[in-house]
Enzyme design. Sequence first.
Site, PDB file in Angstrom:
ATOM      1  N   SER A 108     -14.105  26.860   5.812  1.00 42.71           N
ATOM      2  CA  SER A 108     -15.031  26.502   6.894  1.00 42.71           C
ATOM      3  C   SER A 108     -16.399  26.111   6.333  1.00 42.71           C
ATOM      4  O   SER A 108     -16.824  26.634   5.305  1.00 42.71           O
ATOM      5  CB  SER A 108     -15.196  27.713   7.821  1.00 42.71           C
ATOM      6  OG  SER A 108     -16.294  27.531   8.691  1.00 42.71           O
ATOM      7  N   TYR A 132     -18.494  20.692   9.867  1.00 45.99           N
ATOM      8  CA  TYR A 132     -19.282  20.571  11.093  1.00 45.99           C
ATOM      9  C   TYR A 132     -20.408  19.607  10.757  1.00 45.99           C
ATOM     10  O   TYR A 132     -20.982  19.684   9.660  1.00 45.99           O
ATOM     11  CB  TYR A 132     -19.870  21.930  11.499  1.00 45.99           C
ATOM     12  CG  TYR A 132     -18.894  22.862  12.154  1.00 45.99           C
ATOM     13  CD1 TYR A 132     -18.121  22.465  13.243  1.00 45.99           C
ATOM     14  CD2 TYR A 132     -18.760  24.170  11.705  1.00 45.99           C
ATOM     15  CE1 TYR A 132     -17.233  23.348  13.848  1.00 45.99           C
ATOM     16  CE2 TYR A 132     -17.870  25.064  12.314  1.00 45.99           C
ATOM     17  CZ  TYR A 132     -17.116  24.628  13.390  1.00 45.99           C
ATOM     18  OH  TYR A 132     -16.236  25.498  13.996  1.00 45.99           O
ATOM     19  N   THR A 158     -14.011  18.887  12.426  1.00 44.73           N
ATOM     20  CA  THR A 158     -13.754  19.576  13.689  1.00 44.73           C
ATOM     21  C   THR A 158     -14.446  18.823  14.815  1.00 44.73           C
ATOM     22  O   THR A 158     -15.669  18.697  14.822  1.00 44.73           O
ATOM     23  CB  THR A 158     -14.230  21.039  13.583  1.00 44.73           C
ATOM     24  OG1 THR A 158     -13.475  21.657  12.541  1.00 44.73           O
ATOM     25  CG2 THR A 158     -14.020  21.797  14.880  1.00 44.73           C
ATOM     26  N   LYS A 236      -9.627  17.588  13.557  1.00 42.34           N
ATOM     27  CA  LYS A 236      -9.135  18.882  14.059  1.00 42.34           C
ATOM     28  C   LYS A 236      -9.699  19.171  15.444  1.00 42.34           C
ATOM     29  O   LYS A 236     -10.924  19.128  15.630  1.00 42.34           O
ATOM     30  CB  LYS A 236      -9.549  19.998  13.095  1.00 42.34           C
ATOM     31  CG  LYS A 236      -9.238  21.403  13.588  1.00 42.34           C
ATOM     32  CD  LYS A 236      -9.536  22.439  12.518  1.00 42.34           C
ATOM     33  CE  LYS A 236      -9.232  23.844  12.982  1.00 42.34           C
ATOM     34  NZ  LYS A 236     -10.209  24.377  13.931  1.00 42.34           N
TER      35      LYS A 236
HETATM   36  C1  LIG Z   1     -12.909  34.002  13.977  1.00 43.05           C
HETATM   37  C2  LIG Z   1     -12.620  32.537  14.012  1.00 43.05           C
HETATM   38  C3  LIG Z   1     -13.506  31.662  13.408  1.00 43.05           C
HETATM   39  C4  LIG Z   1     -13.237  30.289  13.407  1.00 43.05           C
HETATM   40  N1  LIG Z   1     -14.078  29.469  12.733  1.00 43.05           N
HETATM   41  C5  LIG Z   1     -13.785  28.145  12.679  1.00 43.05           C
HETATM   42  C6  LIG Z   1     -14.591  27.267  11.917  1.00 43.05           C
HETATM   43  O1  LIG Z   1     -15.551  27.670  11.269  1.00 43.05           O
HETATM   44  N2  LIG Z   1     -14.277  25.965  11.928  1.00 43.05           N
HETATM   45  C7  LIG Z   1     -13.202  25.464  12.626  1.00 43.05           C
HETATM   46  O2  LIG Z   1     -12.947  24.273  12.612  1.00 43.05           O
HETATM   47  N3  LIG Z   1     -12.408  26.293  13.338  1.00 43.05           N
HETATM   48  C8  LIG Z   1     -12.667  27.603  13.366  1.00 43.05           C
HETATM   49  N4  LIG Z   1     -11.842  28.434  14.071  1.00 43.05           N
HETATM   50  C9  LIG Z   1     -10.614  27.902  14.692  1.00 43.05           C
HETATM   51  C10 LIG Z   1      -9.428  27.981  13.695  1.00 43.05           C
HETATM   52  O3  LIG Z   1      -9.577  27.022  12.686  1.00 43.05           O
HETATM   53  C11 LIG Z   1      -8.097  27.724  14.372  1.00 43.05           C
HETATM   54  O4  LIG Z   1      -8.183  26.543  15.114  1.00 43.05           O
HETATM   55  C12 LIG Z   1      -7.628  28.868  15.278  1.00 43.05           C
HETATM   56  O5  LIG Z   1      -8.029  30.115  14.779  1.00 43.05           O
HETATM   57  C13 LIG Z   1      -6.106  28.840  15.389  1.00 43.05           C
HETATM   58  O6  LIG Z   1      -5.654  29.809  16.267  1.00 43.05           O
HETATM   59  P1  LIG Z   1      -5.078  31.248  15.805  1.00 43.05           P
HETATM   60  O7  LIG Z   1      -6.261  32.061  15.434  1.00 43.05           O
HETATM   61  O8  LIG Z   1      -4.377  31.716  17.013  1.00 43.05           O
HETATM   62  O9  LIG Z   1      -4.153  31.019  14.616  1.00 43.05           O
HETATM   63  C14 LIG Z   1     -12.089  29.800  14.083  1.00 43.05           C
HETATM   64  C15 LIG Z   1     -11.229  30.688  14.706  1.00 43.05           C
HETATM   65  C16 LIG Z   1     -11.473  32.051  14.673  1.00 43.05           C
HETATM   66  C17 LIG Z   1     -10.494  32.982  15.319  1.00 43.05           C
END
Ligand SMILES: Cc1cc2nc3c(=O)[nH]c(=O)nc-3n(C[C@H](O)[C@H](O)[C@H](O)COP(=O)(O)O)c2cc1C
Length: 369
Positions: A108, A132, A158, A236
């Site tokens: 990330s 981002y 993203t 994404k």
């Molecule tokens: C705690 C957390 C932080 C996340 N941080 C980011 C991030 O920094 N950038 C991003 O594109 N997606 C982020 N996401 C989304 C994840 O990349 C992903 O789309 C999502 O967690 C998938 O679902 P799952 O947790 O059910 O596997 C985050 C998700 C969670 C749960």
Amino acid sequence: MKSSLVCVSDYEAEAHKSLPRNALDYYRSGAMQETTLHENKEAISRWYIRPRFLRDMSIRSLATTILGHRVKVPYGIAPTAMQRMAHPDGEVANARAAGRIGTAFTLSTIATASVEEIAEHASDTLRFFQLYIFKDREVTANLVHRAEAAGFSALVLTVDAPHFGIRRADIRNKFALPPNLRMANFQTDDEKSSLLNTSAGGSGITEYVKSLFDPSLSWDDVAWLTRITKMPIVLKGILTAEDAILGIEAGAAGIWVSNHGARQIDGVPPTIEALPEVVKAVKGQCEVYIDGGFSQGNDIFKALALGAQMVFLGRPMLWGLACGGEEGAYSVLDILKTELDSVMALSGCATIKDITKEMVIRKEYYARL
Ligand SMILES: Cc1cc2nc3c(=O)[nH]c(=O)nc-3n(C[C@H](O)[C@H](O)[C@H](O)COP(=O)(O)O)c2cc1C
């Protein structure tokens, strides 16, 4: 690892016991009343597997490719922010676990380990960088160039976060990054990264994002990115055929179907429901990936059958990390491998290519017979 941890939900339950509230709620929660958070998982269970038998299952392989790179399993690690709240080794542990199982790790932008640190400690891991876009385009370009120089193989933009969704637990907790941690991709002083260590009253992450990320993000920025990097670009957060088509026109090498782990809009479709529409629209012109609610090998099987090239995991990797750093993360990946291999063997699929759309059917089909 404890022998009582035999599936991802065991890791989740164990992580719930050990993580501090601030971190647990940040990792666990979805947007608003969390309907989509529950539906991501529930929708996967609406698909049934149609097993085929008597097909010589003595030799099997889970290997596939992503963006031309060979991976040993058809799932990888999604970007999740601030992994050092789960374990002191944070992103490094997850990246190393991905390398050990033979798959891709996505870092990330708002990680607690830098692109350089990941490159140093997980040099053999296939690494993607999640971007981002900052209001300051120089900050953004600098990050992209650093990821490229550090040997990252793809840029994951993203698209679903021009600002952050409303996560009620984080507002209640006044979520802030613990003071011993920092946004490792930035210098604390000049790029305001310390904003996250405080909260002006609500969620610290929302305040950070509001002040630094660019809500004017548009398709022009995708075109700009293709000009400033040679890395293939993956978009994404796509949930519609319309945006998938625009993505291909903008030069995306991959479309990643995601609702950000249900953390942005409460009320969007579960990702497995959006997948067939996107796969149909893309017509094989680029790769399609998915994430959201996948926590068993059988779940992964269903997404592959519906046309995803790879499935990505967010929270399961945080639970693994919280339970035992790199070993915990590796165990989660390994459990999924055993489960996927098992369902493949039991349903007549010796290779990933055998997992075709005829292998799954919606539950409602049986009611109509
Ligand atoms: C705690 C957390 C932080 C996340 N941080 C980011 C991030 O920094 N950038 C991003 O594109 N997606 C982020 N996401 C989304 C994840 O990349 C992903 O789309 C999502 O967690 C998938 O679902 P799952 O947790 O059910 O596997 C985050 C998700 C969670 C749960």
